[in-house]
Design a protein around this motif. Structure first.
Motif, short mmCIF file in Angstrom:
data_model
loop_
_atom_site.label_atom_id
_atom_site.label_comp_id
_atom_site.label_asym_id
_atom_site.label_seq_id
_atom_site.Cartn_x
_atom_site.Cartn_y
_atom_site.Cartn_z
N PRO B 75 0.84 -1.22 0.00
CA PRO B 75 0.00 0.00 0.00
C PRO B 75 0.87 1.25 0.00
CG PRO B 75 -0.81 -1.57 1.63
CD PRO B 75 0.49 -2.13 1.11
N ARG B 76 0.45 2.23 -0.80
CA ARG B 76 1.27 3.44 -0.93
C ARG B 76 0.45 4.69 -0.65
NH1 ARG B 76 3.99 3.79 -6.60
NH2 ARG B 76 3.76 6.04 -6.29
N LYS B 77 1.00 5.56 0.19
CA LYS B 77 0.37 6.86 0.43
C LYS B 77 0.67 7.76 -0.77
CE LYS B 77 -0.74 7.62 5.14
NZ LYS B 77 -0.05 7.37 6.40
N ALA B 78 -0.35 8.49 -1.20
CA ALA B 78 -0.16 9.39 -2.34
C ALA B 78 -0.22 10.83 -1.87
CB ALA B 78 -1.26 9.15 -3.36
N ARG B 79 0.59 11.68 -2.49
CA ARG B 79 0.48 13.08 -2.13
C ARG B 79 -0.03 13.87 -3.32
NH1 ARG B 79 5.56 15.80 -0.73
NH2 ARG B 79 5.88 14.14 0.78
N LEU B 80 -1.14 14.56 -3.12
CA LEU B 80 -1.72 15.36 -4.19
C LEU B 80 -1.12 16.76 -4.13
CD1 LEU B 80 -3.85 15.60 -6.44
CD2 LEU B 80 -5.52 16.20 -4.69
N ARG B 143 -6.12 0.73 -0.13
CA ARG B 143 -5.69 -0.14 0.98
C ARG B 143 -5.17 0.66 2.16
NH1 ARG B 143 -1.45 -3.82 -1.98
NH2 ARG B 143 -0.99 -1.80 -2.90
N VAL B 144 -4.74 1.90 1.89
CA VAL B 144 -4.23 2.76 2.97
C VAL B 144 -5.34 3.00 4.00
CG1 VAL B 144 -3.46 5.12 3.45
CG2 VAL B 144 -2.43 3.83 1.56
N ASN B 145 -6.59 3.06 3.51
CA ASN B 145 -7.73 3.28 4.42
C ASN B 145 -8.35 1.99 4.93
OD1 ASN B 145 -7.51 6.10 3.93
ND2 ASN B 145 -8.64 5.83 2.02
N ASN B 146 -8.25 0.92 4.14
CA ASN B 146 -8.90 -0.34 4.49
C ASN B 146 -8.13 -1.49 3.86
OD1 ASN B 146 -10.52 -2.58 4.80
ND2 ASN B 146 -12.17 -1.84 3.49
N GLN B 148 -8.60 -4.55 3.70
CA GLN B 148 -9.39 -5.62 3.06
C GLN B 148 -10.22 -5.12 1.88
OE1 GLN B 148 -9.76 -9.06 3.57
NE2 GLN B 148 -7.86 -8.89 4.72
N THR B 149 -10.00 -3.88 1.46
CA THR B 149 -10.81 -3.34 0.37
C THR B 149 -10.68 -4.18 -0.90
OG1 THR B 149 -11.29 -1.38 -0.95
CG2 THR B 149 -8.98 -1.80 -0.47
N VAL B 150 -11.75 -4.25 -1.71
CA VAL B 150 -11.64 -4.93 -3.00
C VAL B 150 -11.35 -3.92 -4.12
CG1 VAL B 150 -13.14 -6.85 -2.37
CG2 VAL B 150 -14.14 -4.83 -3.45
N MET B 151 -11.24 -2.65 -3.78
CA MET B 151 -10.96 -1.63 -4.80
C MET B 151 -9.51 -1.72 -5.26
SD MET B 151 -12.20 2.25 -4.80
CE MET B 151 -11.42 3.55 -5.74
N PRO B 152 -9.29 -1.90 -6.57
CA PRO B 152 -7.92 -2.03 -7.06
C PRO B 152 -7.10 -0.77 -6.79
CG PRO B 152 -9.50 -2.72 -8.73
CD PRO B 152 -10.29 -2.04 -7.64
N PRO B 153 -5.81 -0.94 -6.51
CA PRO B 153 -4.93 0.23 -6.29
C PRO B 153 -4.53 0.85 -7.63
CG PRO B 153 -3.74 -1.83 -5.88
CD PRO B 153 -5.12 -2.21 -6.30
N PHE B 154 -5.39 1.73 -8.14
CA PHE B 154 -5.24 2.23 -9.51
C PHE B 154 -3.92 2.98 -9.73
CE2 PHE B 154 -9.75 1.49 -9.10
CZ PHE B 154 -10.07 0.91 -10.33
N GLY B 155 -3.45 3.69 -8.70
CA GLY B 155 -2.19 4.43 -8.85
C GLY B 155 -0.99 3.52 -8.64
N THR B 156 -0.96 2.82 -7.51
CA THR B 156 0.18 1.97 -7.17
C THR B 156 0.46 0.95 -8.26
OG1 THR B 156 -0.33 2.24 -4.83
CG2 THR B 156 1.09 0.39 -5.42
N ASN B 157 -0.59 0.35 -8.84
CA ASN B 157 -0.40 -0.69 -9.85
C ASN B 157 -0.39 -0.15 -11.28
OD1 ASN B 157 -0.20 -2.54 -7.83
ND2 ASN B 157 -1.81 -3.90 -8.57
N ASN B 158 -0.26 1.17 -11.43
CA ASN B 158 -0.18 1.79 -12.76
C ASN B 158 -1.36 1.44 -13.67
OD1 ASN B 158 2.36 3.02 -12.29
ND2 ASN B 158 3.31 1.01 -12.58
N ILE B 159 -2.53 1.31 -13.08
CA ILE B 159 -3.72 1.07 -13.91
C ILE B 159 -4.14 2.39 -14.55
CG2 ILE B 159 -6.09 0.21 -13.92
CD1 ILE B 159 -5.28 -1.24 -11.21
N LEU B 160 -4.02 3.47 -13.76
CA LEU B 160 -4.31 4.81 -14.26
C LEU B 160 -3.11 5.72 -13.95
CD1 LEU B 160 -7.98 5.25 -12.97
CD2 LEU B 160 -7.28 4.70 -15.29
N SER B 161 -2.94 6.73 -14.80
CA SER B 161 -1.86 7.70 -14.55
C SER B 161 -2.33 8.72 -13.50
CB SER B 161 -1.51 8.43 -15.85
OG SER B 161 -2.59 9.28 -16.21
N GLU B 162 -1.38 9.50 -12.98
CA GLU B 162 -1.75 10.54 -12.01
C GLU B 162 -2.76 11.50 -12.60
OE1 GLU B 162 1.14 12.83 -9.86
OE2 GLU B 162 2.33 11.03 -9.42
N GLN B 163 -2.54 11.90 -13.86
CA GLN B 163 -3.46 12.85 -14.50
C GLN B 163 -4.86 12.23 -14.61
OE1 GLN B 163 -3.01 16.17 -15.34
NE2 GLN B 163 -5.22 15.97 -15.58
#
Lengths: 290, 176
Positions: B75-80, B143-146, B148-163
């Protein structure tokens, strides 16, 4: 010299130790009863599909509710339509007769005095000649090779033979004993795999099929893992004939996870797990699914 | 005897890097192909199973193989940082496209049919008054918040870009 050997040995062992501790994540590890009635405490839909001959046609016709039948309304005897599974069954019977011309093939599959009757209900099983647990399709590939024929695990012809062999157990309850020994170990490994997060979307089988049963993923409703293995190999209206291991590969691809080859140890352990969750439910082929 | 053990150690040490980082041997791949990942194709009336190139290379992420020793991303913390600078129209597009976020598989979005019911109903999202940074983190790696979440880590796993995640945040915060 000794020191170099030690260093080399350490260079081998240290990364290995680190590797075995590699960070993986798991869903909460649930327990499952190795019998189809275990669904009573998972989705509770079991009461609607417990008796394949007595499905409620009103549920079947209602897209909001038909998931409660665990898609059994696409199985015989409810589904009496002719589909690609029937053609595969015919092909499987013909192939089986050719392979069994010298009566060796059936014996190799494990047929005793009762012939093929009940054979499907006992797979996967430990095979002393292979020195491992194998599903029916893996054994068909192995036994066909001994007759000089290539029937690759997952191929149409392999699944067709599997379908024919399964048809000889139609209506007989699945009974795979996972109570002790290597079969219990395989069941436990399969259970763990079922809860193992994998792939780009970081999902486990159980993320949906244990913890979200009955909820919707777009147009589909998530169903229970109980009672699912009995209708394989299945005729997929968009995919032709599909073995259980190829279904696992499709599940992996759907969740953007690198698939494994049919007959891999992991898929076989998952097969043991899934089949044990069908114990007590009748073998039902040929079936179709969307 | 000693030289044998050294030779054996050397051989294993040379092989190990490939093996430890590498794909399990039972993965369906063609290592020489650009995308590596293969998908099966069943050929009617044939004893052979065909393997075709899959549209995506899925090999970087861990598989279900017992041999797979590769870790899953933690799990990775993101900074906006800076202004959001996203586009709501692009965000909606990302939310409905199967090759992008495909949020509608699990979430209900106004104006879209066949919504999923696994995740939060996103209609009226603006009224929830979540901070932009919190929404960004939830999409980037929930995952940082939960755990056991089933929500994919879109940023960490490069599913979506930051933009793309920024576009989604702007889109969600626009849902009255």
């Amino acid at each position: 010299m000794k020191r170099i050997a030690l260093l080399l040995w350490l260079s081998l062992v240290l990364p290995l130790a680190a590797a075995s501790d590699a960070h993986r994540e798991y869903d909460a590890m649930e327990t499952y009863e190795p019998h189809v009635r275990g669904d009573q405490s998972l989705s509770g839909s079991y009461k609607h599909w417990a008796h394949p001959g007595k499905l409620d046609w009103r549920l079947a016709g209602n897209p909001e509710e038909n998931w409660k039948l665990n898609w059994k309304f696409m199985d015989p005897p409810f589904n009496a339509s002719v589909h690609g599974g029937h053609f595969a069954l015919d092909r499987g019977e013909q192939l089986f007769r050719e392979l069994n011309a010298k009566a060796r093939f059936a014996r190799c599959l494990g047929a005793g005095k009762a012939g093929l009757k009940g054979l499907r209900a006992r797979y996967p099983q430990y095979r002393a000649d292979l020195k491992r647990i194998a599903g029916l399709e893996e054994v068909i590939e192995y036994c066909a090779a001994r007759e000089g024929r290539v029937l690759q695990n997952g191929s149409y012809d392999n699944s067709a033979v599997s379908l024919y062999v399964a048809s000889q157990s139609n209506g007989m309850p699945m009974r795979v004993d996972v109570g002790k020994g290597v079969m219990r170990d395989a069941f436990e490994r399969g259970r763990k795999l079922f809860h193992t997060r994998a792939g780009k979307l970081h999902l486990a089988c159980s993320s949906c099929h244990t913890h979200k049963v009955g909820l919707q993923l777009r147009g589909s409703v998530i169903t229970t893992p109980y009672g699912d293995a009995v209708h394989y190999p299945v005729y997929r209206t968009r995919y032709f004939l599909q073995s259980l291991h190829l279904r696992f590969a499709e599940c992996n691809l759907d969740t953007r996870t690198q698939p494994l080859v049919p007959g891999s140890r992991a898929y076989t352990d998952l097969e043991v797990f899934m089949t044990a969750l069908s114990n007590g439910y009748p073998v039902t082929v040929p079936s179709e699914r969307d | 005897m000693r030289s044998i053990s050294i030779l054996a150690g050397l051989a294993v040490a040379l092989v190990l890097p490939v093996w430890a980082q590498g794909l399990p041997r039972d993965a369906a791949v063609n290592a020489a192909a650009p995308n590596k990942t293969l998908e099966p194709r069943v050929v009617t009336n044939s004893g052979r199973l065909e393997w075709l190139p899959h549209a995506h290379n899925l090999t970087p992420w861990p598989t279900l193989s017992h041999e797979d020793r590769r870790p899953a991303p933690k799990p990775r913390k993101a900074r906006l940082a800076g202004p959001l600078d996203g586009d709501a129209g692009r965000g909606r597009d990302i939310a409905v496209r199967p090759d992008k976020g495909y949020c509608i598989v699990c979430h209900q979005i106004p104006g879209e049919e066949w919504p999923g019911t696994v995740g939060l109903d996103l209609r009226g999202f603006k009224q929830r008054q979540y901070a932009d940074a919190a929404v960004y983190q939830q999409i980037f790696d929930a995952r940082v918040n939960n755990a056991q979440t089933v929500m994919p880590p879109f940023g960490t796993n490069n599913i979506l870009s930051e933009q793309e995640i920024r576009d989604l945040v702007v889109f969600l915060q626009s849902l009255e």
